[in-house]
Write a protein that holds these residues in place. Structure first.
Motif, PDB file in Angstrom:
ATOM      1  N   TYR A   1      46.249  32.442  53.287  1.00  0.00           N
ATOM      2  CA  TYR A   1      47.129  33.543  53.680  1.00  0.00           C
ATOM      3  C   TYR A   1      47.885  34.017  52.431  1.00  0.00           C
ATOM      4  CZ  TYR A   1      50.490  29.711  53.600  1.00  0.00           C
ATOM      5  OH  TYR A   1      51.232  28.621  53.202  1.00  0.00           O
ATOM      6  N   GLY A   2      48.336  35.301  52.490  1.00  0.00           N
ATOM      7  CA  GLY A   2      49.126  35.850  51.368  1.00  0.00           C
ATOM      8  C   GLY A   2      48.400  35.663  50.035  1.00  0.00           C
ATOM      9  N   LEU A   3      49.145  35.287  49.010  1.00  0.00           N
ATOM     10  CA  LEU A   3      48.586  35.196  47.655  1.00  0.00           C
ATOM     11  C   LEU A   3      47.514  34.118  47.524  1.00  0.00           C
ATOM     12  CD1 LEU A   3      51.561  35.673  45.151  1.00  0.00           C
ATOM     13  CD2 LEU A   3      49.562  37.156  45.498  1.00  0.00           C
ATOM     14  N   LYS A   4      47.573  33.100  48.385  1.00  0.00           N
ATOM     15  CA  LYS A   4      46.584  32.008  48.316  1.00  0.00           C
ATOM     16  C   LYS A   4      45.163  32.541  48.449  1.00  0.00           C
ATOM     17  CE  LYS A   4      49.688  28.579  50.459  1.00  0.00           C
ATOM     18  NZ  LYS A   4      49.739  27.491  49.458  1.00  0.00           N
ATOM     19  N   VAL A   5      45.015  33.596  49.244  1.00  0.00           N
ATOM     20  CA  VAL A   5      43.692  34.208  49.444  1.00  0.00           C
ATOM     21  C   VAL A   5      43.164  34.730  48.105  1.00  0.00           C
ATOM     22  CG1 VAL A   5      42.476  36.138  50.537  1.00  0.00           C
ATOM     23  CG2 VAL A   5      44.217  34.849  51.825  1.00  0.00           C
ATOM     24  N   HIS A   6      44.004  35.437  47.404  1.00  0.00           N
ATOM     25  CA  HIS A   6      43.587  36.082  46.148  1.00  0.00           C
ATOM     26  C   HIS A   6      43.456  35.060  45.013  1.00  0.00           C
ATOM     27  CE1 HIS A   6      44.355  39.593  48.510  1.00  0.00           C
ATOM     28  NE2 HIS A   6      45.591  39.211  48.711  1.00  0.00           N
ATOM     29  N   GLU A   7      44.272  34.028  45.041  1.00  0.00           N
ATOM     30  CA  GLU A   7      44.120  32.954  44.041  1.00  0.00           C
ATOM     31  C   GLU A   7      42.743  32.307  44.188  1.00  0.00           C
ATOM     32  OE1 GLU A   7      47.476  30.555  45.086  1.00  0.00           O
ATOM     33  OE2 GLU A   7      48.923  31.916  44.122  1.00  0.00           O
ATOM     34  N   ALA A   8      42.346  32.078  45.447  1.00  0.00           N
ATOM     35  CA  ALA A   8      41.032  31.446  45.693  1.00  0.00           C
ATOM     36  C   ALA A   8      39.894  32.367  45.265  1.00  0.00           C
ATOM     37  CB  ALA A   8      40.905  31.097  47.179  1.00  0.00           C
ATOM     38  N   ALA A   9      40.036  33.659  45.541  1.00  0.00           N
ATOM     39  CA  ALA A   9      38.989  34.628  45.167  1.00  0.00           C
ATOM     40  C   ALA A   9      38.826  34.678  43.647  1.00  0.00           C
ATOM     41  CB  ALA A   9      39.348  36.009  45.703  1.00  0.00           C
ATOM     42  N   LEU A  10      39.944  34.661  42.931  1.00  0.00           N
ATOM     43  CA  LEU A  10      39.888  34.710  41.461  1.00  0.00           C
ATOM     44  C   LEU A  10      39.336  33.408  40.901  1.00  0.00           C
ATOM     45  CD1 LEU A  10      43.277  36.539  40.795  1.00  0.00           C
ATOM     46  CD2 LEU A  10      40.968  37.471  40.472  1.00  0.00           C
ATOM     47  N   ARG A  11      39.702  32.274  41.525  1.00  0.00           N
ATOM     48  CA  ARG A  11      39.174  30.973  41.081  1.00  0.00           C
ATOM     49  C   ARG A  11      37.669  30.932  41.242  1.00  0.00           C
ATOM     50  NH1 ARG A  11      43.448  28.406  43.394  1.00  0.00           N
ATOM     51  NH2 ARG A  11      42.303  28.103  45.342  1.00  0.00           N
ATOM     52  N   ARG A  12      37.172  31.542  42.328  1.00  0.00           N
ATOM     53  CA  ARG A  12      35.720  31.511  42.605  1.00  0.00           C
ATOM     54  C   ARG A  12      34.997  32.513  41.731  1.00  0.00           C
ATOM     55  NH1 ARG A  12      31.446  31.056  42.468  1.00  0.00           N
ATOM     56  NH2 ARG A  12      29.784  30.532  43.962  1.00  0.00           N
ATOM     57  N   GLY A  13      35.732  33.511  41.214  1.00  0.00           N
ATOM     58  CA  GLY A  13      35.083  34.486  40.328  1.00  0.00           C
ATOM     59  C   GLY A  13      34.274  35.551  41.062  1.00  0.00           C
ATOM     60  N   VAL A  14      34.645  35.849  42.306  1.00  0.00           N
ATOM     61  CA  VAL A  14      33.929  36.907  43.043  1.00  0.00           C
ATOM     62  C   VAL A  14      34.155  38.248  42.351  1.00  0.00           C
ATOM     63  CG1 VAL A  14      33.995  35.701  45.258  1.00  0.00           C
ATOM     64  CG2 VAL A  14      35.871  37.244  44.660  1.00  0.00           C
ATOM     65  N   LYS A  15      33.167  39.135  42.473  1.00  0.00           N
ATOM     66  CA  LYS A  15      33.270  40.460  41.815  1.00  0.00           C
ATOM     67  C   LYS A  15      33.793  41.526  42.784  1.00  0.00           C
ATOM     68  CE  LYS A  15      31.859  38.553  38.155  1.00  0.00           C
ATOM     69  NZ  LYS A  15      32.921  38.155  37.211  1.00  0.00           N
ATOM     70  N   VAL A  16      33.684  41.227  44.069  1.00  0.00           N
ATOM     71  CA  VAL A  16      34.329  42.085  45.064  1.00  0.00           C
ATOM     72  C   VAL A  16      35.085  41.218  46.054  1.00  0.00           C
ATOM     73  CG1 VAL A  16      32.721  44.048  44.987  1.00  0.00           C
ATOM     74  CG2 VAL A  16      32.275  42.136  46.512  1.00  0.00           C
ATOM     75  N   SER A  17      36.208  41.710  46.500  1.00  0.00           N
ATOM     76  CA  SER A  17      36.890  41.108  47.625  1.00  0.00           C
ATOM     77  C   SER A  17      37.224  42.277  48.563  1.00  0.00           C
ATOM     78  CB  SER A  17      38.149  40.351  47.164  1.00  0.00           C
ATOM     79  OG  SER A  17      38.685  39.617  48.256  1.00  0.00           O
TER      80      SER A  17
END
Ligand code: GRF
Length: 207
Positions: free
Chosen positions: A122-138
């Motif tokens: 939830y909140g910023l945790k979602v985006h931290e996980a996406a950046l950690r995984r290195g996805v190119k789209v969210s």
């Protein structure tokens, strides 16, 4: 269509709905009440400034979690909305409320479900996980709420580019601006027009 909006924080998704209703991008819909599980939520100020009845129902004001959940469910039953909208709502929705409003509660999640969703996302945790995984789209997802967290029938999604050097805050803001604030009003308008249905397999069809 009469809608109740549940909020917890800044209320930018609520504001997007208020603006879209005012601008006619969300048709025949009225937000009849805003309920926050946190009295300090700026979302309550946004509601009041828009002349929408608003109140806080805080779990800590009740004797137990069960008492809070029953009070919240009873309050929403009394209002008898056609749709309950979770807009930046960080509250675990009571099973009794979900049962009372099957496929009539929608949530906005700041990722492309099933990615980065469920317990702890939830909140910023979602985006931290996406950046950690290195996805190119969210992106973001609007879905009906069922008893499993972030796992109800998907109504709309919108992809957003992840850019090199993004911080969680920058990515969150881009997803809010380019996705959340677009697809939540769009989904509410589709539902208000009676164009959204869910089949036996839990798949959403938009006419
Ligand atoms: C945002 O991260 C949104 O994605 C999530 O809740 C957070 C705050 O939303 N649903 P809001 O500004 O309170 O609508």
């Amino acid at each position: 269509m009469r809608a109740v909006v549940l909020v917890s924080g800044g209320g930018t998704n609520l504001q997007a709905l208020i603006d879209a209703i005012r601008d006619g991008r969300v048709r025949n819909t009225e937000i009849v009440c805003v309920i926050s599980n946190y009295a300090g939520a700026y979302a309550l100020t946004r509601a009041k400034e828009a002349g929408i009845p608003a109140c806080a129902m805080q779990p800590k004001s009740y004797g137990s979690r069960k008492e809070f959940e029953t009070a919240l469910t009873e309050r929403i039953r009394e209002i008898a909305p056609d749709l309950v909208i979770l807009a930046g709502c960080l509250l675990k929705i009571p099973a009794e409320l979900i049962a009372a409003f099957p496929n009539r509660i929608v949530n906005i999640h700041p990722a492309l479900i099933p990615s980065f969703s469920g317990q702890g996302y939830y909140g910023l945790k979602v985006h931290e996980a996406a950046l950690r995984r290195g996805v190119k789209v969210s992106g973001a997802t609007v879905h009906f709420v069922n008893e499993e967290l972030d796992a109800g029938p998907i109504i709309l999604q919108k992809a957003v580019e992840v850019k090199d050097g993004d911080t969680p805050e920058i990515l969150q803001r881009r997803i809010m601006e380019e996705a959340e604030w677009q697809i939540l009003p769009a989904a509410v308008d589709l539902i208000a027009q009676g164009r959204v249905s869910v089949d036996q397999e839990g798949l959403v069809h938009i006419r």
